[in-house]
Design a protein around this motif. Structure first.
Motif, PDB file in Angstrom:
ATOM      1  N   GLN A 226       5.135  39.919 -58.100  1.00  0.00           N
ATOM      2  CA  GLN A 226       5.465  39.395 -56.786  1.00  0.00           C
ATOM      3  C   GLN A 226       6.190  38.071 -56.928  1.00  0.00           C
ATOM      4  OE1 GLN A 226       2.080  38.634 -54.273  1.00  0.00           O
ATOM      5  NE2 GLN A 226       3.149  39.484 -52.528  1.00  0.00           N
ATOM      6  N   ALA A 227       7.190  37.863 -56.048  1.00  0.00           N
ATOM      7  CA  ALA A 227       7.940  36.611 -56.085  1.00  0.00           C
ATOM      8  C   ALA A 227       7.033  35.456 -55.703  1.00  0.00           C
ATOM      9  CB  ALA A 227       9.115  36.692 -55.110  1.00  0.00           C
ATOM     10  N   LYS A 228       7.356  34.277 -56.233  1.00  0.00           N
ATOM     11  CA  LYS A 228       6.570  33.081 -55.937  1.00  0.00           C
ATOM     12  C   LYS A 228       6.681  32.768 -54.443  1.00  0.00           C
ATOM     13  CE  LYS A 228       5.834  28.371 -57.239  1.00  0.00           C
ATOM     14  NZ  LYS A 228       6.428  27.146 -56.924  1.00  0.00           N
ATOM     15  N   VAL A 229       5.550  32.424 -53.849  1.00  0.00           N
ATOM     16  CA  VAL A 229       5.502  32.059 -52.440  1.00  0.00           C
ATOM     17  C   VAL A 229       5.957  30.622 -52.295  1.00  0.00           C
ATOM     18  CG1 VAL A 229       3.962  31.759 -50.451  1.00  0.00           C
ATOM     19  CG2 VAL A 229       3.600  33.651 -52.036  1.00  0.00           C
TER      20      VAL A 229
ATOM     21  N   ARG B 279       6.569  32.077 -41.851  1.00  0.00           N
ATOM     22  CA  ARG B 279       5.244  32.565 -42.233  1.00  0.00           C
ATOM     23  C   ARG B 279       4.949  33.920 -41.578  1.00  0.00           C
ATOM     24  NH1 ARG B 279       2.769  28.100 -40.896  1.00  0.00           N
ATOM     25  NH2 ARG B 279       3.193  27.262 -42.956  1.00  0.00           N
TER      26      ARG B 279
ATOM     27  N   CYS C  78       7.233  36.669 -42.974  1.00  0.00           N
ATOM     28  CA  CYS C  78       6.774  37.035 -44.319  1.00  0.00           C
ATOM     29  C   CYS C  78       5.595  38.005 -44.220  1.00  0.00           C
ATOM     30  CB  CYS C  78       6.378  35.766 -45.076  1.00  0.00           C
ATOM     31  SG  CYS C  78       5.915  36.030 -46.791  1.00  0.00           S
ATOM     32  N   ALA C  79       4.600  37.658 -43.416  1.00  0.00           N
ATOM     33  CA  ALA C  79       3.418  38.511 -43.265  1.00  0.00           C
ATOM     34  C   ALA C  79       3.787  39.854 -42.637  1.00  0.00           C
ATOM     35  CB  ALA C  79       2.365  37.798 -42.420  1.00  0.00           C
TER      36      ALA C  79
ATOM     37  N   GLY D 226       6.510  41.344 -42.903  1.00  0.00           N
ATOM     38  CA  GLY D 226       7.275  42.083 -43.897  1.00  0.00           C
ATOM     39  C   GLY D 226       6.426  42.589 -45.051  1.00  0.00           C
ATOM     40  N   GLY D 227       5.122  42.364 -44.964  1.00  0.00           N
ATOM     41  CA  GLY D 227       4.227  42.856 -46.006  1.00  0.00           C
ATOM     42  C   GLY D 227       4.146  41.967 -47.230  1.00  0.00           C
ATOM     43  N   ARG D 228       4.664  40.739 -47.108  1.00  0.00           N
ATOM     44  CA  ARG D 228       4.599  39.808 -48.226  1.00  0.00           C
ATOM     45  C   ARG D 228       3.539  38.749 -47.947  1.00  0.00           C
ATOM     46  NH1 ARG D 228       9.443  40.266 -46.405  1.00  0.00           N
ATOM     47  NH2 ARG D 228       9.693  38.079 -45.855  1.00  0.00           N
ATOM     48  N   LYS D 229       3.134  38.032 -48.958  1.00  0.00           N
ATOM     49  CA  LYS D 229       2.104  37.017 -48.818  1.00  0.00           C
ATOM     50  C   LYS D 229       2.735  35.683 -48.415  1.00  0.00           C
ATOM     51  CE  LYS D 229      -1.715  34.852 -51.218  1.00  0.00           C
ATOM     52  NZ  LYS D 229      -2.468  34.776 -52.467  1.00  0.00           N
ATOM     53  N   PRO D 230       2.355  35.178 -47.228  1.00  0.00           N
ATOM     54  CA  PRO D 230       2.880  33.873 -46.814  1.00  0.00           C
ATOM     55  C   PRO D 230       2.119  32.736 -47.500  1.00  0.00           C
ATOM     56  CG  PRO D 230       1.440  34.764 -45.122  1.00  0.00           C
ATOM     57  CD  PRO D 230       1.533  35.809 -46.214  1.00  0.00           C
TER      58      PRO D 230
END
Length: 178
Positions: A2-5, A14, A17-18, A20-24
């Motif tokens: 996973q890419a760095k947040v 934020r 990001c959330a 889109g299924g990514r970690k904010p």
């Protein structure tokens, strides 16, 4: 991998990001149905909330910033959804509370002709739209903002009455669909 947040995201980033299924960078905070709290917290009467977009928008802006919200549903207030007195729906204010639905204009199929879709917003709906516009102008680039809307079934319930609309779905579906 996973890419760095990012270390610090804007509230809008934020939420995106959330969604889109990514970690904010941290859990986004969403608030809806905050109308009564906003009125109490910022000393606004229900009447002013519903009819004075400058006061209502200013209170929403303070609320979003003060509580560091990421996502806010702006302008919730029951009769701001296009179902106000301007389309024949009766609302009742009880003391210093938001109004409740009392009666709709559709008593029979003959009343369908009475319903006229307004050519432009008016009344509470117009004030609600202006509130949303003002908050979006100030905070829309930084915060995730949405607005309340009603679907066709909810509109039918306000126009006909909740119990009648539900019975109509079975007893008179032609009328209900009309």
């Amino acid at each position: 991998m996973q890419a760095k947040v990012a270390d610090t995201m804007t509230p809008r980033e934020r939420v995106a990001c959330a969604m889109g299924g990514r970690k904010p960078d941290k859990l986004p905070i969403l608030v809806s149905a905050s109308n009564s709290f906003i009125c109490e917290r910022y000393g606004i009467s229900i009447e002013d909330y519903l009819l004075k977009p400058d006061l209502c928008a200013g209170a929403h802006i303070k609320f979003i910033e003060e509580f560091q919200l990421d996502y806010c549903v702006v302008g919730t207030g029951y009769i701001l959804y296009g179902c106000g007195p301007e389309v024949g729906i009766t609302w009742k204010f009880v003391e210093d509370n938001f109004p409740g639905f009392v009666e709709g204009p559709l008593k029979s199929a003959d009343d369908l002709e009475k319903i006229v879709v307004p050519s432009e917003p008016s009344g509470y709906f117009k004030s609600g739209l202006e509130t949303i516009r003002r908050v979006n102008k100030v905070l829309g680039d930084t915060y995730h903002l949405t607005a309340p809307i009603l679907g066709p079934f909810s509109m039918a319930c306000f126009l006909r009455g909740i119990e009648n609309a539900m019975v109509d779905t079975i007893a008179d579906p032609v009328f209900f669909n009309a």
